[in-house]
Design a protein around this motif. Structure first.
Motif, PDB file in Angstrom:
ATOM      1  N   ASN A 281      55.285  80.674  26.583  1.00 61.55           N
ATOM      2  CA  ASN A 281      55.666  81.021  27.963  1.00 61.55           C
ATOM      3  C   ASN A 281      56.690  80.033  28.528  1.00 61.55           C
ATOM      4  O   ASN A 281      56.609  79.621  29.696  1.00 61.55           O
ATOM      5  N   TYR A 282      57.646  79.672  27.698  1.00 63.93           N
ATOM      6  CA  TYR A 282      58.680  78.699  28.101  1.00 63.93           C
ATOM      7  C   TYR A 282      59.893  79.480  28.598  1.00 63.93           C
ATOM      8  O   TYR A 282      60.598  80.118  27.814  1.00 63.93           O
ATOM      9  N   THR A 283      60.112  79.444  29.899  1.00 63.20           N
ATOM     10  CA  THR A 283      61.224  80.207  30.501  1.00 63.20           C
ATOM     11  C   THR A 283      62.232  79.319  31.205  1.00 63.20           C
ATOM     12  O   THR A 283      63.402  79.676  31.345  1.00 63.20           O
ATOM     13  N   GLU A 284      61.805  78.143  31.650  1.00 59.56           N
ATOM     14  CA  GLU A 284      62.705  77.241  32.387  1.00 59.56           C
ATOM     15  C   GLU A 284      63.420  76.324  31.407  1.00 59.56           C
ATOM     16  O   GLU A 284      63.032  75.179  31.190  1.00 59.56           O
ATOM     17  N   PHE A 285      64.462  76.870  30.744  1.00 57.93           N
ATOM     18  CA  PHE A 285      65.169  76.108  29.721  1.00 57.93           C
ATOM     19  C   PHE A 285      65.894  74.915  30.340  1.00 57.93           C
ATOM     20  O   PHE A 285      66.643  75.053  31.296  1.00 57.93           O
ATOM     21  N   SER A 286      65.618  73.748  29.794  1.00 54.94           N
ATOM     22  CA  SER A 286      66.241  72.514  30.290  1.00 54.94           C
ATOM     23  C   SER A 286      66.375  71.537  29.141  1.00 54.94           C
ATOM     24  O   SER A 286      65.471  71.385  28.329  1.00 54.94           O
ATOM     25  N   SER A 287      67.526  70.886  29.085  1.00 51.31           N
ATOM     26  CA  SER A 287      67.755  69.926  28.005  1.00 51.31           C
ATOM     27  C   SER A 287      66.922  68.669  28.176  1.00 51.31           C
ATOM     28  O   SER A 287      66.777  67.892  27.245  1.00 51.31           O
ATOM     29  N   ASN A 288      66.394  68.456  29.379  1.00 53.59           N
ATOM     30  CA  ASN A 288      65.573  67.270  29.622  1.00 53.59           C
ATOM     31  C   ASN A 288      64.071  67.538  29.450  1.00 53.59           C
ATOM     32  O   ASN A 288      63.255  66.630  29.561  1.00 53.59           O
TER      33      ASN A 288
ATOM     34  N   HIS B  47      66.868  72.960  21.328  1.00 51.54           N
ATOM     35  CA  HIS B  47      66.904  74.424  21.318  1.00 51.54           C
ATOM     36  C   HIS B  47      65.532  74.926  20.866  1.00 51.54           C
ATOM     37  O   HIS B  47      64.916  74.351  19.969  1.00 51.54           O
ATOM     38  N   MET B  48      65.069  76.002  21.496  1.00 51.66           N
ATOM     39  CA  MET B  48      63.801  76.598  21.094  1.00 51.66           C
ATOM     40  C   MET B  48      64.026  78.072  20.771  1.00 51.66           C
ATOM     41  O   MET B  48      64.682  78.786  21.532  1.00 51.66           O
ATOM     42  N   GLY B  49      63.478  78.511  19.662  1.00 47.09           N
ATOM     43  CA  GLY B  49      63.599  79.896  19.264  1.00 47.09           C
ATOM     44  C   GLY B  49      62.924  80.835  20.255  1.00 47.09           C
ATOM     45  O   GLY B  49      61.958  80.470  20.936  1.00 47.09           O
ATOM     46  N   GLU B  50      63.426  82.054  20.297  1.00 42.22           N
ATOM     47  CA  GLU B  50      62.938  83.029  21.269  1.00 42.22           C
ATOM     48  C   GLU B  50      61.453  83.352  21.059  1.00 42.22           C
ATOM     49  O   GLU B  50      60.677  83.436  22.014  1.00 42.22           O
ATOM     50  N   LYS B  51      61.061  83.507  19.802  1.00 41.36           N
ATOM     51  CA  LYS B  51      59.663  83.821  19.505  1.00 41.36           C
ATOM     52  C   LYS B  51      58.737  82.694  19.934  1.00 41.36           C
ATOM     53  O   LYS B  51      57.649  82.921  20.485  1.00 41.36           O
ATOM     54  N   PHE B  52      59.179  81.480  19.664  1.00 42.23           N
ATOM     55  CA  PHE B  52      58.373  80.312  20.017  1.00 42.23           C
ATOM     56  C   PHE B  52      58.277  80.184  21.544  1.00 42.23           C
ATOM     57  O   PHE B  52      57.207  79.925  22.096  1.00 42.23           O
ATOM     58  N   ALA B  53      59.422  80.368  22.218  1.00 41.12           N
ATOM     59  CA  ALA B  53      59.445  80.274  23.680  1.00 41.12           C
ATOM     60  C   ALA B  53      58.529  81.320  24.313  1.00 41.12           C
ATOM     61  O   ALA B  53      57.809  81.040  25.277  1.00 41.12           O
ATOM     62  N   LYS B  54      58.538  82.507  23.744  1.00 40.82           N
ATOM     63  CA  LYS B  54      57.687  83.581  24.264  1.00 40.82           C
ATOM     64  C   LYS B  54      56.211  83.242  24.064  1.00 40.82           C
ATOM     65  O   LYS B  54      55.380  83.474  24.950  1.00 40.82           O
ATOM     66  N   LEU B  55      55.888  82.697  22.902  1.00 39.05           N
ATOM     67  CA  LEU B  55      54.502  82.322  22.616  1.00 39.05           C
ATOM     68  C   LEU B  55      54.002  81.258  23.590  1.00 39.05           C
ATOM     69  O   LEU B  55      52.860  81.301  24.041  1.00 39.05           O
TER      70      LEU B  55
ATOM     71  N   VAL C  30      55.900  71.300  26.993  1.00 36.94           N
ATOM     72  CA  VAL C  30      55.884  72.760  26.804  1.00 36.94           C
ATOM     73  C   VAL C  30      54.671  73.173  25.964  1.00 36.94           C
ATOM     74  O   VAL C  30      54.070  74.213  26.186  1.00 36.94           O
ATOM     75  N   LEU C  31      54.333  72.297  25.021  1.00 38.51           N
ATOM     76  CA  LEU C  31      53.187  72.590  24.153  1.00 38.51           C
ATOM     77  C   LEU C  31      51.885  72.634  24.941  1.00 38.51           C
ATOM     78  O   LEU C  31      51.063  73.529  24.744  1.00 38.51           O
TER      79      LEU C  31
END
Length: 368
Positions: free
Chosen positions: A53-60, A43-51, A66-67
């Protein structure tokens, strides 16, 4: 529904509720992410994902991917996760997001047990990009300041050499044109004495006495200009008194010395020399540039400080304009003063009012 199934469902719901609470709390506090031991995002926090630019959420999806898009950096971070998944890790990392913007993170990786047998890694970050920018700016300003000081020191060094050359040339001319010529005249007169002519010999001998006195005065003046014997013999207070008397006679100006606290201590010889040169420079500036008729030198002391004040009633000047003119003679004079006072861990204060006069104060610590 069987009792065991019902309890299992309750456990699952409680676990989900706890997980949601954890996620919600972290969402609103920090940049965070939960990853599995193999580096995959749980799971990634919304703030971190926004920073990021992580939009394609995938468990794999791997956290390292992403970094950064750099494969070498991805491998390095995967290795770090593998090596530190039991002990945890904390440090600063630099990443470049999809918009090619540099981001600095203060990252902590903490192993946590969500369920009894399920290990996860909690990634908690602070965005320190602005701090890093400020740090770089401070380094740049420090480098500029150091460069400026080095350049200023080069100017000062070149001026010191130039002044030393000028001083040596002046002393050389004094000796050649004054003492040298008098000694040459002394030699010729001695050679011309004819003892058979008693009257002329007596006249020449009387002239030789006067000439010898002039030569002695010339030698003493040259020695005084190089290093006043009064300074090494009797100390700073006595030598400053003699300095003002001599300069007053030479210039015709009223130059007075006041020893307000009857200071008579001896200081380190280099300190005394620097104090003497500071006072000499300040008085010479008042004579040369201020067009003053009255100059006073005040000496006072406390248990910890020696204070010297040089005042004149001259035309004054704009301090800011002189400070900017480092290459001018007057500007270099103030730079030399500051260099000398810094050597003694002292302070200099310059106050001047155009058309009213100037006061220069030197405060020098007295070491017990």
């Amino acid at each position: 529904m069987k009792r065991c199934d019902r309890e299992a469902l309750i456990d699952i719901k409680e676990h989900s509720a706890k997980e949601l609470k954890l996620n919600y709390a972290m969402e609103n506090a920090l940049l965070y992410c939960r990853i599995s031991p193999n580096g995959s995002i749980v799971h990634m926090g919304e703030k971190f994902a926004k920073l990021l630019n992580y939009t394609e959420f995938s468990s794999n999806k791997k956290f390292s991917e992403v970094l950064t898009s750099n494969e070498k950096e991805q491998l390095n971070f995967d290795r770090l996760i593998f090596e530190k998944q039991s002990s945890g890790w904390q440090g600063e990392i630099k990443i470049v997001n999809k918009e090619e913007k540099e981001i600095w993170l203060d990252l902590s990786m903490v192993p946590v047990m969500i369920e009894k047998k399920e290990l996860e890694l909690l990634i908690v970050c602070c965005n320190i990009t602005e701090y890093k920018k400020a740090e770089r700016e401070i380094k740049r300003l420090k480098l500029e300041s150091i460069t400026e000081k080095i350049n200023q020191q080069k100017i000062i060094s070149s001026k010191i050499v130039e002044n030393q050359e000028n001083e040596q040339n002046r002393i050389s001319r004094e000796i050649h044109d004054g003492i040298g010529q008098m000694l040459t005249g002394l030699k010729f007169i001695l050679e011309s004495i004819n003892l058979d002519d008693r009257e002329k010999s007596e006249q020449k001998i009387e002239y030789l006495k006067t000439l010898s006195s002039d030569i002695i005065k010339g030698v003493r003046t040259a020695i005084f200009n190089l290093m006043p014997p009064e300074l090494s013999d009797n100390g700073i207070a006595s030598s400053l008194s003699k300095l003002t008397q001599k300069l007053s006679k030479l210039t015709g100006k009223e130059i007075l010395f006041y020893n307000k606290t009857n200071f008579d201590q001896r200081l380190d010889s280099l300190i005394e020399i620097n104090i003497y040169r500071l006072a000499q420079e300040a008085i010479n500036n008042a004579i040369k540039y201020a067009e003053s008729s009255h100059i006073s030198l005040h000496l006072s002391h406390s248990d910890t400080f020696l204070s010297i004040i040089v005042e004149d009633n001259g035309k004054g000047f704009d301090i800011n304009s002189v400070n900017k003119k480092h290459n001018s003679e007057s500007g270099m004079g103030f730079l030399f003063m500051k260099e000398r006072i810094q050597y003694m861990n002292g302070q200099v204060f310059i106050n001047s009012i155009p058309e009213e006069g100037t006061r220069i104060t030197f405060n020098i610590p007295i070491l017990k």
